[in-house]
Design an enzyme around this catalytic site. Structure first.
Site, PDB file in Angstrom:
ATOM      1  N   SER A  36     -28.380  56.066  71.416  1.00 55.27           N
ATOM      2  CA  SER A  36     -28.168  56.424  72.829  1.00 55.27           C
ATOM      3  C   SER A  36     -27.446  57.763  73.003  1.00 55.27           C
ATOM      4  O   SER A  36     -26.603  57.921  73.880  1.00 55.27           O
ATOM      5  CB  SER A  36     -27.379  55.318  73.554  1.00 55.27           C
ATOM      6  OG  SER A  36     -28.063  54.094  73.474  1.00 55.27           O
ATOM      7  N   LEU A  37     -27.812  58.729  72.157  1.00 59.36           N
ATOM      8  CA  LEU A  37     -27.227  60.068  72.281  1.00 59.36           C
ATOM      9  C   LEU A  37     -28.015  60.945  73.250  1.00 59.36           C
ATOM     10  O   LEU A  37     -27.597  62.049  73.571  1.00 59.36           O
ATOM     11  CB  LEU A  37     -27.192  60.761  70.909  1.00 59.36           C
ATOM     12  CG  LEU A  37     -26.192  60.227  69.893  1.00 59.36           C
ATOM     13  CD1 LEU A  37     -26.324  60.993  68.584  1.00 59.36           C
ATOM     14  CD2 LEU A  37     -24.774  60.352  70.424  1.00 59.36           C
ATOM     15  N   LYS A  85     -31.554  61.505  72.687  1.00 64.05           N
ATOM     16  CA  LYS A  85     -32.615  62.204  71.933  1.00 64.05           C
ATOM     17  C   LYS A  85     -33.811  62.483  72.831  1.00 64.05           C
ATOM     18  O   LYS A  85     -34.384  63.568  72.799  1.00 64.05           O
ATOM     19  CB  LYS A  85     -33.091  61.348  70.744  1.00 64.05           C
ATOM     20  CG  LYS A  85     -32.153  61.230  69.594  1.00 64.05           C
ATOM     21  CD  LYS A  85     -32.860  60.717  68.334  1.00 64.05           C
ATOM     22  CE  LYS A  85     -33.547  59.370  68.503  1.00 64.05           C
ATOM     23  NZ  LYS A  85     -32.641  58.254  68.750  1.00 64.05           N
ATOM     24  N   ILE A 103     -32.650  50.989  58.128  1.00 65.45           N
ATOM     25  CA  ILE A 103     -33.756  50.583  57.257  1.00 65.45           C
ATOM     26  C   ILE A 103     -35.090  50.769  57.981  1.00 65.45           C
ATOM     27  O   ILE A 103     -36.068  51.252  57.416  1.00 65.45           O
ATOM     28  CB  ILE A 103     -33.586  49.106  56.822  1.00 65.45           C
ATOM     29  CG1 ILE A 103     -32.374  48.963  55.904  1.00 65.45           C
ATOM     30  CG2 ILE A 103     -34.835  48.580  56.133  1.00 65.45           C
ATOM     31  CD1 ILE A 103     -31.997  47.533  55.591  1.00 65.45           C
ATOM     32  N   LYS A 136     -16.999  65.444  60.486  1.00 65.56           N
ATOM     33  CA  LYS A 136     -17.388  64.643  59.313  1.00 65.56           C
ATOM     34  C   LYS A 136     -18.566  63.699  59.585  1.00 65.56           C
ATOM     35  O   LYS A 136     -19.470  63.591  58.754  1.00 65.56           O
ATOM     36  CB  LYS A 136     -16.179  63.854  58.801  1.00 65.56           C
ATOM     37  CG  LYS A 136     -16.375  63.248  57.416  1.00 65.56           C
ATOM     38  CD  LYS A 136     -16.519  64.306  56.331  1.00 65.56           C
ATOM     39  CE  LYS A 136     -15.187  64.955  56.008  1.00 65.56           C
ATOM     40  NZ  LYS A 136     -15.332  65.941  54.901  1.00 65.56           N
ATOM     41  N   THR A 182     -21.098  64.106  61.485  1.00 61.61           N
ATOM     42  CA  THR A 182     -22.320  64.926  61.465  1.00 61.61           C
ATOM     43  C   THR A 182     -22.672  65.327  60.038  1.00 61.61           C
ATOM     44  O   THR A 182     -23.844  65.275  59.634  1.00 61.61           O
ATOM     45  CB  THR A 182     -22.137  66.179  62.351  1.00 61.61           C
ATOM     46  OG1 THR A 182     -21.906  65.758  63.695  1.00 61.61           O
ATOM     47  CG2 THR A 182     -23.364  67.079  62.299  1.00 61.61           C
ATOM     48  N   CYS A 188     -44.556  46.250  93.680  1.00 55.80           N
ATOM     49  CA  CYS A 188     -45.122  45.167  92.872  1.00 55.80           C
ATOM     50  C   CYS A 188     -44.610  43.803  93.356  1.00 55.80           C
ATOM     51  O   CYS A 188     -45.051  43.313  94.379  1.00 55.80           O
ATOM     52  CB  CYS A 188     -44.818  45.406  91.391  1.00 55.80           C
ATOM     53  SG  CYS A 188     -45.820  44.403  90.275  1.00 55.80           S
ATOM     54  N   HIS A 233     -47.055  50.569  90.844  1.00 55.13           N
ATOM     55  CA  HIS A 233     -45.754  51.097  90.416  1.00 55.13           C
ATOM     56  C   HIS A 233     -45.765  52.614  90.610  1.00 55.13           C
ATOM     57  O   HIS A 233     -45.898  53.372  89.640  1.00 55.13           O
ATOM     58  CB  HIS A 233     -45.477  50.736  88.954  1.00 55.13           C
ATOM     59  CG  HIS A 233     -45.109  49.308  88.751  1.00 55.13           C
ATOM     60  ND1 HIS A 233     -43.816  48.838  88.912  1.00 55.13           N
ATOM     61  CD2 HIS A 233     -45.850  48.230  88.423  1.00 55.13           C
ATOM     62  CE1 HIS A 233     -43.790  47.535  88.680  1.00 55.13           C
ATOM     63  NE2 HIS A 233     -45.010  47.144  88.385  1.00 55.13           N
ATOM     64  N   GLU A 286     -43.484  54.646  91.119  1.00 55.83           N
ATOM     65  CA  GLU A 286     -42.380  55.350  90.466  1.00 55.83           C
ATOM     66  C   GLU A 286     -42.811  55.999  89.152  1.00 55.83           C
ATOM     67  O   GLU A 286     -42.211  56.979  88.695  1.00 55.83           O
ATOM     68  CB  GLU A 286     -41.198  54.398  90.228  1.00 55.83           C
ATOM     69  CG  GLU A 286     -41.398  53.322  89.165  1.00 55.83           C
ATOM     70  CD  GLU A 286     -42.064  52.049  89.662  1.00 55.83           C
ATOM     71  OE1 GLU A 286     -42.008  51.048  88.933  1.00 55.83           O
ATOM     72  OE2 GLU A 286     -42.634  52.060  90.768  1.00 55.83           O
TER      73      GLU A 286
END
Length: 549
Positions: free
Chosen positions: A20-21, A23, A154, A195, A197, A387, A521, A523
């Site tokens: 949750s950075l 990306k 993994i 560190k 990073t 909807c 939808h 949106e």
């Protein structure tokens, strides 16, 4: 300007230290900048989960499901890509581990591997590679691929190994890896720590990938000394160490990374033809974002509001509707269960300027949505239903205006005596448990015909036929249409071109200023630079109501 070479370039975006950075937003912003430099850009997300698609996943876990024109149920990041690039993507923009394994196992069963031992390398990685490379058509200069998950997981390993192989096969000059990492600030010591990073980049190099640029996510400005240290320790040019502190609006991010020089570094490093960024459209957007002339409070009455990502496209479409009217839209999150009673609805909605009832599934929270609709109808508050929101408007009209007190949807009560909303004929077997749930709804783009003189026809600029994306199993029961129009005064203002499926409902202007709903939808097709007319119409009605008080 034609590309200098015919090879489509690949940019891969990876993430480290934490999830949750942003990306997806960083990748989208880079894509928007490259497009503004005259390049043809497409984007793709690789998701490491084993679900074939997010269509059957809990919104609390995954957020919204973003439906593309071709009916693919995809990750919410695809919505960011479409909004920032202002380009429609298709199902190939989202690749999951589940899709890859399903395809490989199906090929093995058909005997396509001719006796080979089927393994992660090369069979799984080759399938991932095929899905990445098929984006690189003659009409595309740059493919930006976001690798989901965090380096070290993994689940992400097959995708990262594939990135390494793609770089080897298409040439290092044609591939660029952007690594996004968290730069945490330790309060007591007053330091930004590099560190995590360094360790994240070390893990990436261990897999065989050396990043070409590092984007540092942080909550403050990053000193040059920190950038130099990361440049030295991670073996990345100092110009390619980019600080991306938290921004006031997600639409500020392109300016942030442009100021840091990431897009300029990318085009020069990859030898791409480019021009200066054309900021005309984006600067107009930012002016509307930061200098509104009005402010309205919009109640979003939903059942998944503990995770705002469950309604991400809805909130962005509401804000874009604000941009169209030079208004700031403040979202008030309302749990639908809190509107079950008239008193509860009055407490929650008494101070709002407009209401949006988004989609959803299952019986929980529906009584509250119906209560919110009744409050909006009786008090003249502009409302847009999406909807399930449309279906609840029909149920409310039947119960409170047409005298059918036990009217319901077969989704909530399969044995209801008055199913004003019922299961679509082709969905009956699936609802009965005799077919797959995943990927079987009425999905993708469908046309509708709008009634002359209706509010929806007016907001769609007078168009008789429109197209929207859909995701539903239930529809308004045609057996009740005439009764509801006569007794409740509700108008079925848009249907499928054959007139059989209700797509839009509304109340006449002399009954309510803007109580409109669609089975679609909308949106999903809204853009910050091209707001969707239904949301722009909702905000316009809210501004008019507020200024006329």
């Amino acid at each position: 300007m034609p590309p200098k070479s015919s090879t489509t370039k690949h940019i891969f975006v990876t993430g480290g230290v934490a999830s949750s950075l942003g990306k997806g937003l960083t990748a989208s912003s880079l894509g928007m900048l490259l497009k503004a430099r005259g390049l043809r850009v497409v984007m793709q997300k690789l998701d490491p989960y084993l679900n074939v698609d997010p269509g059957t996943m809990n919104p609390f876990q995954h957020g919204e499901v973003f439906v593309t024109n071709d009916g693919a149920e995809t990750d919410l990041d695809i919505g960011h890509y479409e909004r920032f690039l202002d380009r429609d993507l298709d199902g190939s923009a989202n690749v999951t581990t589940g899709q890859v394994y399903s395809t490989v196992i199906a090929k093995e069963r058909r005997g396509e591997y001719l006796g080979d031992t089927v393994q992660v390398i090369p069979h799984i990685t080759n399938e991932i590679k095929h899905r990445i490379r098929r984006m690189a058509t003659d009409e595309v200069d740059v493919v930006i691929t976001e690798v989901g998950g965090t380096v070290g997981d993994i689940e992400s390993l097959p995708f990262l190994e594939t990135v390494r192989q793609v770089r080897h096969e298409v040439g290092r000059d044609n591939v660029f890896v952007v690594h996004i990492s968290l730069l945490p600030y330790i309060g007591p010591s007053g330091e930004l720590k590099t560190k995590p990073t360094q360790h994240s980049v070390a893990a990436l190099r261990n897999i065989g990938i050396q990043p070409d640029a590092i984007v540092l996510r942080c909550d403050r400005e990053v000193p040059t000394a920190i950038k130099r240290k990361i440049s030295l320790m991670c073996d990345v040019d100092e110009a390619a160490v980019v600080a991306c502190p938290d921004a006031r609006s997600i639409y500020d991010i392109p300016k942030v990374i442009h100021t840091e020089g990431l897009d300029a570094y990318v085009v020069r490093r990859m030898d791409l033809p480019f021009r200066d960024v054309d900021w005309t459209t984006w600067d107009d957007l930012l002016d509307r974002v930061h200098n509104p002339e009005h402010e309205i409070v919009m109640a979003l009455v939903g059942k998944y509001i503990d995770l705002p990502d469950a309604y991400l496209s809805v909130t962005e479409a509401l804000r874009a509707g604000g941009f169209a009217n030079k208004a700031r839209v403040k979202i008030k999150w309302v749990t639908s269960d809190d509107c079950k009673t008239p008193a509860g609805a009055r407490v929650q909605l008494g101070d709002v300027d407009a209401i949006c009832i988004p989609g959803g599934f299952g019986e929980r929270g529906v009584t509250g949505k119906v209560g919110a609709i009744q409050y909006a109808r009786e008090n003249g508050i502009p409302l847009l239903g999406l909807c399930l929101g449309l279906q609840c408007i029909v149920v409310e009209a039947a119960r409170n205006l047409a005298g059918v007190a036990d009217a319901n949807s077969t989704e909530f009560d399969p044995a209801t005596a008055h199913p004003v909303v019922s299961t679509m004929a082709e969905q009956l077997d699936i609802v009965a448990g005799e077919g797959d749930m995943g990927g079987t709804m009425r999905l993708g783009m469908y046309p509708a015909k709008l009634a002359e003189g209706s509010i929806v026809r007016e907001v769609y600029d007078g168009k008789e036929y429109v197209e929207e994306r859909h995701r539903h199993r239930y529809e308004v029961n045609n057996a009740y249409r005439a009764e509801l129009e006569k007794k409740a005064g509700i108008v079925f203002s848009g249907t499928s071109p054959d007139g059989k499926l209700v797509e839009y409902v509304e109340y006449p202007r002399d009954v309510h200023p803007y109580l409109v709903a669609t089975q679609a939808h909308p949106e999903l097709r809204s853009r910050p630079t091209r707001p969707h007319p239904l949301f722009a119409g909702l905000v316009k009605a809210a501004v008019e109501r507020k200024t006329s008080k």
